[in-house]
Write a protein that holds these residues in place. Structure first.
Motif, mmCIF file in Angstrom:
data_model
loop_
_atom_site.group_PDB
_atom_site.id
_atom_site.type_symbol
_atom_site.label_atom_id
_atom_site.label_comp_id
_atom_site.label_asym_id
_atom_site.label_seq_id
_atom_site.Cartn_x
_atom_site.Cartn_y
_atom_site.Cartn_z
ATOM 1 N N UNK A 311 0.798 -1.238 0.000
ATOM 2 C CA UNK A 311 0.000 0.000 0.000
ATOM 3 C C UNK A 311 0.821 1.274 0.000
ATOM 4 N N UNK A 312 2.112 1.195 0.300
ATOM 5 C CA UNK A 312 2.948 2.394 0.322
ATOM 6 C C UNK A 312 3.406 2.806 -1.073
ATOM 7 N N UNK A 313 3.248 1.937 -2.061
ATOM 8 C CA UNK A 313 3.612 2.290 -3.435
ATOM 9 C C UNK A 313 2.594 3.297 -3.973
ATOM 10 N N UNK A 314 3.046 4.184 -4.826
ATOM 11 C CA UNK A 314 2.142 5.152 -5.447
ATOM 12 C C UNK A 314 1.096 4.429 -6.282
ATOM 13 N N UNK A 315 -0.108 4.978 -6.296
ATOM 14 C CA UNK A 315 -1.222 4.327 -6.998
ATOM 15 C C UNK A 315 -0.924 4.143 -8.482
ATOM 16 N N UNK A 316 -0.358 5.181 -9.132
ATOM 17 C CA UNK A 316 -0.082 5.054 -10.569
ATOM 18 C C UNK A 316 1.002 4.022 -10.842
ATOM 19 N N UNK A 317 1.924 3.827 -9.891
ATOM 20 C CA UNK A 317 2.952 2.802 -10.053
ATOM 21 C C UNK A 317 2.329 1.416 -10.013
ATOM 22 N N UNK A 318 1.442 1.176 -9.056
ATOM 23 C CA UNK A 318 0.801 -0.133 -8.951
ATOM 24 C C UNK A 318 -0.094 -0.405 -10.155
ATOM 25 N N UNK A 319 -0.820 0.595 -10.604
ATOM 26 C CA UNK A 319 -1.719 0.371 -11.738
ATOM 27 C C UNK A 319 -0.956 0.110 -13.025
ATOM 28 N N UNK A 320 0.295 0.565 -13.092
ATOM 29 C CA UNK A 320 1.095 0.297 -14.296
ATOM 30 C C UNK A 320 1.447 -1.182 -14.432
ATOM 31 N N UNK A 321 1.221 -1.977 -13.381
ATOM 32 C CA UNK A 321 1.510 -3.412 -13.433
ATOM 33 C C UNK A 321 0.406 -4.204 -14.100
ATOM 34 N N UNK A 322 -0.766 -3.634 -14.265
ATOM 35 C CA UNK A 322 -1.917 -4.415 -14.715
ATOM 36 C C UNK A 322 -1.699 -5.027 -16.090
ATOM 37 N N UNK A 323 -1.284 -4.219 -17.046
ATOM 38 C CA UNK A 323 -1.078 -4.750 -18.404
ATOM 39 C C UNK A 323 0.100 -5.717 -18.496
ATOM 40 N N UNK A 324 1.250 -5.426 -17.880
ATOM 41 C CA UNK A 324 2.350 -6.408 -17.923
ATOM 42 C C UNK A 324 2.002 -7.757 -17.292
ATOM 43 N N UNK A 325 1.191 -7.760 -16.237
ATOM 44 C CA UNK A 325 0.811 -9.020 -15.613
ATOM 45 C C UNK A 325 0.017 -9.900 -16.571
ATOM 46 N N UNK A 326 -0.791 -9.277 -17.404
ATOM 47 C CA UNK A 326 -1.607 -10.035 -18.359
ATOM 48 C C UNK A 326 -0.803 -10.449 -19.589
ATOM 49 N N UNK A 327 -0.042 -9.511 -20.146
ATOM 50 C CA UNK A 327 0.629 -9.747 -21.432
ATOM 51 C C UNK A 327 2.017 -10.362 -21.287
ATOM 52 N N UNK A 328 2.617 -10.295 -20.082
ATOM 53 C CA UNK A 328 3.974 -10.788 -19.838
ATOM 54 C C UNK A 328 5.010 -10.082 -20.715
ATOM 55 N N UNK A 329 4.664 -8.889 -21.130
ATOM 56 C CA UNK A 329 5.607 -8.014 -21.827
ATOM 57 C C UNK A 329 5.113 -6.591 -21.638
#
Length: 500
Positions: A311-329
């Motif tokens: 939870x200490x990570x910035x919100x925009x930083x965490x949301x930037x993980x959404x697409x890489x988690x799905x596409x693996x690139x």
């Protein structure tokens, strides 16, 4: 050396790093009469333009003559921007060849890469592995200073311009050793790791979740009070993962090479483990900068990305993980084009249940207001949490078991379970024609139970698919060809507190 420079022209093979690849560049040099000086054209950036001073000093320090001529250096193709210091060495070689100070024999069979020091020494540059892969693809010999990473292809070590002088005397050649350059770490891949799950006491439930996550390459979120052992559990995860095969190892090494990062145990096939601080930026996590380099998610390719204090990570930083988690690139678009980096990583995250960390802890009362707890938990909820397969509560271990060191499963025992589960999954997939969906392998009782659980918990489509995949992994660990009701119940228990 006292050799007089003469007018002429010559071209040598070079390359620059663009994203995760080395792009070929032709360094064309023309030395003609006119105002003496070096002129570099072909869209060089400031680092490339600074090479004029480094090349001039290195040529003088190595015993050659700086040509009193008008030297034009063209970097082709001229339409692409050139960046980095790896063009220093090919510029110097092309100048010396064009002015007749070194023989041109075999130079057209080499790919030159390296940064020059003012004394003529050749320094390694980031991305040596990418250059080696390009040289192998082009059928050339890479000439430069090794950077300590294993090379895929032959490399001819050249640590100073003085060696080119020995070419003129006929006492040396630009031929690599018969077996290339053997560069390897001193670590033994079979050596025991310093970290071991046997040192984590009274966390057998969490260890079981670690085994399931490692077997199926699932994401994992741990929630628990401070001091429960969440970080200890995460940092030991690489000790139970199988060694990387050659293809995965080279892919991961390539990311570290182009980012200029130390490979460490990765060169021996051990999966990488990255744990960035929560102050990291979006560019630091997914990649970016100028020049564009891989971020932490790509450095964790084929390994583990651990986000502590999620939870200490910035919100925009965490949301930037959404697409890489799905596409693996991850695809990064800039004005000069798109950059694609692989990022097939296991996401492991840890968080406290509330700001004070004691919500639900039977040993200590939570002092946080309800609104504060809700706001804190919302930072790790939503779409990102929905993409994490396994959610577990990590309770505070019993004091007696910690003091008396009641050891449970060790890393070796857990690694054996992971290996057995993956081998069974590979055997099962070979027997079937193609890879059936996880739900298709449910037996009748499990299918009926799953329908009831999904309805009762209001699982969305993504949550249903991910719960089914976890159940399939658990069945592989138990060597079940079909997912049983017990396998499903365990999988659904990993949906955690409210993240359904």
């Amino acid at each position: 050396m006292g050799a007089s420079a003469q007018m002429g022209s010559y071209t040598v093979h070079a390359a620059v790093i663009r994203g995760a690849e080395a792009m070929p560049v032709s360094v064309e040099v023309s030395a003609t009469s006119g105002i003496p000086g070096y002129n570099i054209v072909g869209m060089p950036d400031s680092m490339v333009l600074e090479a004029r001073q480094r090349v001039r000093c290195a040529i003088d320090a190595s015993g050659f003559d700086n040509p009193v001529l008008n030297v034009t250096i063209n970097l082709a193709p001229s339409g692409d921007r050139k960046t980095g210091t790896g063009l220093d060495l090919p510029m110097a070689v092309a100048i010396l060849a064009a002015t007749g100070q070194i023989p041109t024999r075999d130079l057209d069979q080499c790919l030159f890469v390296g940064e020059l020091g003012l004394r003529g020494n050749v320094c390694p540059v980031r991305g040596t592995l990418a250059y080696a892969l390009l040289a192998r693809r082009l059928g050339l010999v890479l000439v430069g200073a090794p950077d300590g990473l294993p090379q895929e292809g032959s490399i001819c070590p050249c640590r100073s311009l003085e060696r080119l002088g020995r070419l003129r005397q006929g006492v040396d050649s630009l031929e690599p050793p018969s077996d290339g350059v053997a560069i390897s770490a001193d670590a033994d891949p079979s050596a025991p790791d310093a970290l071991d799950y046997a040192d984590v006491y009274d966390q057998e439930v969490a260890k079981r979740a670690m085994v399931v996550a490692a077997t199926g390459r699932h994401g994992l979120l741990m929630i628990g009070p401070p001091g429960a052992g969440k970080t200890m559990l995460a940092r030991r995860l690489p000790t139970i993962l199988p060694p990387l095969d050659d293809g995965a190892r080279i892919e991961s090494l390539l990311m570290h090479s182009v980012a200029g990062q130390d490979a460490g145990a990765l060169s021996q096939g051990r999966p990488p483990f990255r744990a960035p601080h929560h102050s990291i930026s979006v560019a630091g996590l997914v990649g970016g900068g100028r020049p564009v380099i891989p971020g932490e998610i790509s450095l964790a390719h084929q390994g583990v990305l651990f986000l502590d204090e999620l939870p200490e990570f910035a919100s925009n930083v965490l949301q930037s993980l959404r697409q890489p988690l799905e596409d693996r690139s991850v695809r990064i678009v800039r004005v000069d084009g798109a950059y694609v980096f692989p990022c097939a990583f296991m996401l492991v995250a840890a968080a406290n249940p509330c700001p004070c960390g004691h919500l639900g802890d039977p040993g200590r009362a939570c002092t946080c207001a309800a609104a504060l707890v809700e706001r804190y938990q919302s930072r790790m909820g939503g779409p990102l949490a929905d993409r994490i397969d396994i959610h577990i509560d990590v309770a505070r271990p019993a004091s007696k078991k910690v003091i008396e060191k009641h050891a449970g499963l060790s890393s070796q025992a857990m690694a054996d379970q992971v290996r057995s589960g993956r081998e069974f999954a590979a055997w099962r997939q070979e027997r079937s024609e193609g890879e059936p969906s996880a739900i298709d392998t449910f037996d009748a009782a499990a299918r009926v139970a799953f329908e009831g659980i999904a309805t009762r918990l209001s699982l969305g489509g993504r949550a249903i698919v991910r719960a089914a995949r976890v159940a399939r992994t658990i069945a592989d660990l138990e060597h079940h060809e079909q997912v049983s009701r017990a396998d499903l119940i365990e999988a659904c228990s990993y949906r955690g507190r409210g993240h359904v």
